[in-house]
Design an enzyme around this catalytic site. Sequence first.
Site, short mmCIF file in Angstrom:
data_model
loop_
_atom_site.label_atom_id
_atom_site.label_comp_id
_atom_site.label_asym_id
_atom_site.label_seq_id
_atom_site.Cartn_x
_atom_site.Cartn_y
_atom_site.Cartn_z
N HIS A 20 59.63 24.79 71.98
CA HIS A 20 60.35 25.01 71.50
C HIS A 20 61.10 23.87 70.41
O HIS A 20 60.90 23.09 70.42
CB HIS A 20 61.57 24.91 72.26
CG HIS A 20 62.98 25.92 72.27
ND1 HIS A 20 64.17 24.92 72.86
CD2 HIS A 20 63.51 26.35 71.17
CE1 HIS A 20 65.16 25.72 71.78
NE2 HIS A 20 65.11 26.50 72.03
N ASP A 28 52.94 29.34 50.04
CA ASP A 28 52.55 30.37 48.90
C ASP A 28 50.67 29.48 48.40
O ASP A 28 50.40 28.33 48.66
CB ASP A 28 52.87 30.44 47.77
CG ASP A 28 53.77 29.79 47.17
OD1 ASP A 28 52.72 28.19 46.58
OD2 ASP A 28 54.98 29.47 46.57
N HIS A 98 64.49 23.33 47.11
CA HIS A 98 62.90 23.33 47.60
C HIS A 98 62.80 22.09 47.75
O HIS A 98 61.35 22.11 48.46
CB HIS A 98 62.14 24.08 46.29
CG HIS A 98 60.57 24.34 46.59
ND1 HIS A 98 60.23 24.76 46.89
CD2 HIS A 98 59.59 23.06 45.96
CE1 HIS A 98 59.16 24.70 46.98
NE2 HIS A 98 58.00 24.05 46.34
N PHE A 120 58.44 30.06 44.40
CA PHE A 120 59.17 29.24 45.93
C PHE A 120 58.73 30.63 47.37
O PHE A 120 59.72 30.80 48.12
CB PHE A 120 61.17 29.77 45.99
CG PHE A 120 60.67 29.22 44.80
CD1 PHE A 120 61.23 27.61 44.80
CD2 PHE A 120 61.44 28.90 43.28
CE1 PHE A 120 61.11 26.30 43.84
CE2 PHE A 120 61.49 28.57 42.33
CZ PHE A 120 62.07 26.55 42.84
N ALA A 121 58.07 30.83 47.01
CA ALA A 121 56.98 31.71 48.64
C ALA A 121 56.86 30.79 49.76
O ALA A 121 55.76 31.19 49.88
CB ALA A 121 56.17 32.92 47.92
N ASN A 122 57.33 30.63 50.30
CA ASN A 122 57.38 29.42 51.53
C ASN A 122 58.29 29.54 52.31
O ASN A 122 59.18 30.13 52.03
CB ASN A 122 57.19 28.30 51.17
CG ASN A 122 56.17 27.46 49.50
OD1 ASN A 122 55.19 27.93 50.13
ND2 ASN A 122 56.94 27.71 48.70
#
Length: 131
Positions: A20, A28, A98, A120-122
């Site tokens: 948990h 990316d 970011h 910003f593909a994270n």
Amino acid sequence: MKKTGILNRDIATVLSQLGHTDTIVVADCGLPIPQHIKCIDLSINLGTPSLVDVVRLIIKHMEVEKITIASEIKLQNTSLHHEITSTYGNIPLDYVFHEEFKKAMSDTKAVIRTGEATPFANVMLRSGVIF
């Protein structure tokens, strides 16, 4: 040989070890990954596999209580932002800058690197509990 679920042994292992509030990142191909963090590199070509495809599979097999993404995605990658918010609207979503996202990665259990090549593909996924 395993015939169902996630066949990648590294991803299956990481998911089975999550507790948990532990986190993993689906990234990316350009995100800098600190040396001390386990990197599971799935990238084979620009765009392959896509972040969306990998996140979809991970969320199918992981109890996720929160998703964290960079706030810059709202203006600089609107299509991915829309995909995440419309597909996973039932999971609480947290935005951070970011640079803050990269700092938060220091405690993540693993980064799954995709071939995604858009800004910003994270996505950081925080583990919930199944009970």
